[in-house]
Enzyme design. Sequence first.
Site, PDB file in Angstrom:
ATOM      1  N   CYS A   1    -122.029 -28.758 -31.741  1.00  0.00           N
ATOM      2  CA  CYS A   1    -120.594 -28.383 -31.505  1.00  0.00           C
ATOM      3  C   CYS A   1    -120.437 -26.820 -32.095  1.00  0.00           C
ATOM      4  O   CYS A   1    -119.856 -26.632 -33.002  1.00  0.00           O
ATOM      5  CB  CYS A   1    -119.661 -29.429 -32.335  1.00  0.00           C
ATOM      6  SG  CYS A   1    -119.911 -31.091 -32.042  1.00  0.00           S
ATOM      7  N   ALA A   2    -120.936 -25.996 -31.458  1.00  0.00           N
ATOM      8  CA  ALA A   2    -121.163 -24.602 -31.903  1.00  0.00           C
ATOM      9  C   ALA A   2    -119.823 -23.860 -32.110  1.00  0.00           C
ATOM     10  O   ALA A   2    -119.738 -22.746 -32.843  1.00  0.00           O
ATOM     11  CB  ALA A   2    -122.199 -23.708 -30.823  1.00  0.00           C
TER      12      ALA A   2
ATOM     13  N   GLY B   1    -120.264 -19.327 -35.524  1.00  0.00           N
ATOM     14  CA  GLY B   1    -120.440 -18.990 -37.028  1.00  0.00           C
ATOM     15  C   GLY B   1    -121.765 -19.488 -37.493  1.00  0.00           C
ATOM     16  O   GLY B   1    -122.583 -18.893 -38.110  1.00  0.00           O
ATOM     17  N   LYS B   2    -121.888 -20.837 -37.451  1.00  0.00           N
ATOM     18  CA  LYS B   2    -123.026 -21.431 -38.042  1.00  0.00           C
ATOM     19  C   LYS B   2    -124.397 -21.165 -37.082  1.00  0.00           C
ATOM     20  O   LYS B   2    -125.427 -21.040 -37.520  1.00  0.00           O
ATOM     21  CB  LYS B   2    -123.033 -22.875 -38.138  1.00  0.00           C
ATOM     22  CG  LYS B   2    -121.981 -23.344 -39.313  1.00  0.00           C
ATOM     23  CD  LYS B   2    -122.074 -24.763 -39.662  1.00  0.00           C
ATOM     24  CE  LYS B   2    -121.263 -25.364 -40.427  1.00  0.00           C
ATOM     25  NZ  LYS B   2    -119.571 -24.602 -40.681  1.00  0.00           N
TER      26      LYS B   2
ATOM     27  N   CYS C   1    -115.701 -30.423 -42.223  1.00  0.00           N
ATOM     28  CA  CYS C   1    -115.047 -29.866 -43.059  1.00  0.00           C
ATOM     29  C   CYS C   1    -113.842 -30.620 -43.548  1.00  0.00           C
ATOM     30  O   CYS C   1    -112.817 -30.293 -43.416  1.00  0.00           O
ATOM     31  CB  CYS C   1    -114.503 -28.441 -42.597  1.00  0.00           C
ATOM     32  SG  CYS C   1    -113.679 -28.409 -40.941  1.00  0.00           S
TER      33      CYS C   1
END
Length: 390
Positions: free
Chosen positions: A206-207, A211-212, A331
Amino acid sequence: MTPAARSQAAIDILDAVIDAARGGGAAADTIVARYFATRRYAGSKDRRAVRELVYAAIRRAGEIPASGRAALIGLAADDDAIAATFDGSDRGPAVIDPGEPVAAAGAMPAWRGAALAVSGVTASDQAALVGRAPLDVRVNRLKADVAEIAAQTGGEAIPGLPDALRLSAGTNVEPLAGAVEVQDAGSQIVSLAARAMPGQRIVDLCAGGGGKTLALAAAMDNRGELIATDVDRARLSRLAPRAEKAGVTIAQPVLLDAGREAAVLSAWEGSADTVLVDAPCSGTGTWRRNPEARWRLTPQRLDRFVQQQRHVMGLAAPLVRPGGALVYIVCSLLDAEGAAQVEAFLQHFPDWRAEPLSLPAGQPRGQGLRLDPAHDGTDGFFVARLIRLC
């Protein structure tokens, strides 16, 4: 702009934010940007002052206010200087009538607070969820040196994160694009659970905007295979230009067709060292940055997120090689999206186990760790590392 005109501008923006929260419209930062895009006469100090009024009023009001005026009157009740701007001048708000609606102060709407309490987030800790967030960055080790960036920006090191700096609020990081990425310390911490290494094959399922993905690429020293997938074309399209600026060449964006993801993902079945699932969620852990989001969350919307998370974890599991890892991140501070999701996964997939995590911050929660603003000074996250048994 006069102080009274700034207050009226804040009321106008708050009205739009409230309408958007009720109807599923744009986020507050987008509404603020649109407002000033058509009002070029407002200088930078005016824009900053109005924005501060807007967000202070949003953070103060737990329940969604009746109107923008009610929200700002609530703020005025605690600040005589703001109250004085309700002066009835041509560009300012009308004088406050003692009997008109006033937004009640509170950390969040009642049912959200109750749901968080059930998940072990106390009322005192909930207040931290709508406090001001710091400005954290991740220094891109592929292009920059942490010590040099720290000297240039005055940034302070964050314990346990060798690539992280905490900058003063308002620091302009645009000139450092590619050398640094704005990324909360909590996001950097949970990314460490992937234990990314050079030469690995990793899928960021789930890009989003990447950021990750970029953090993983840096940890891999830009060596190996990194697949970044998402069903949102607009969000995924942001990855390529960001990767180019960051000097990342191994990230391969793959757009998925919602509901038909498995057909494309089958090409990587059983081959990934790690699959990172940064799942769509309620975002309760990021309310410091998007405080009006707590007005948007409904039980029905939360249920949809829970179903999406189970769906994505089901897609991720077959991609992991025996002995490989699925790293699940949300999150959110709600157990329904965190600890309970992992328990449900382990019951459904008995050939998997949770691996204990040792990270620079966080407290044990179920089979994973949870970070939160009150205890860790970061955004809120739940993370678990799940191993596929040989």
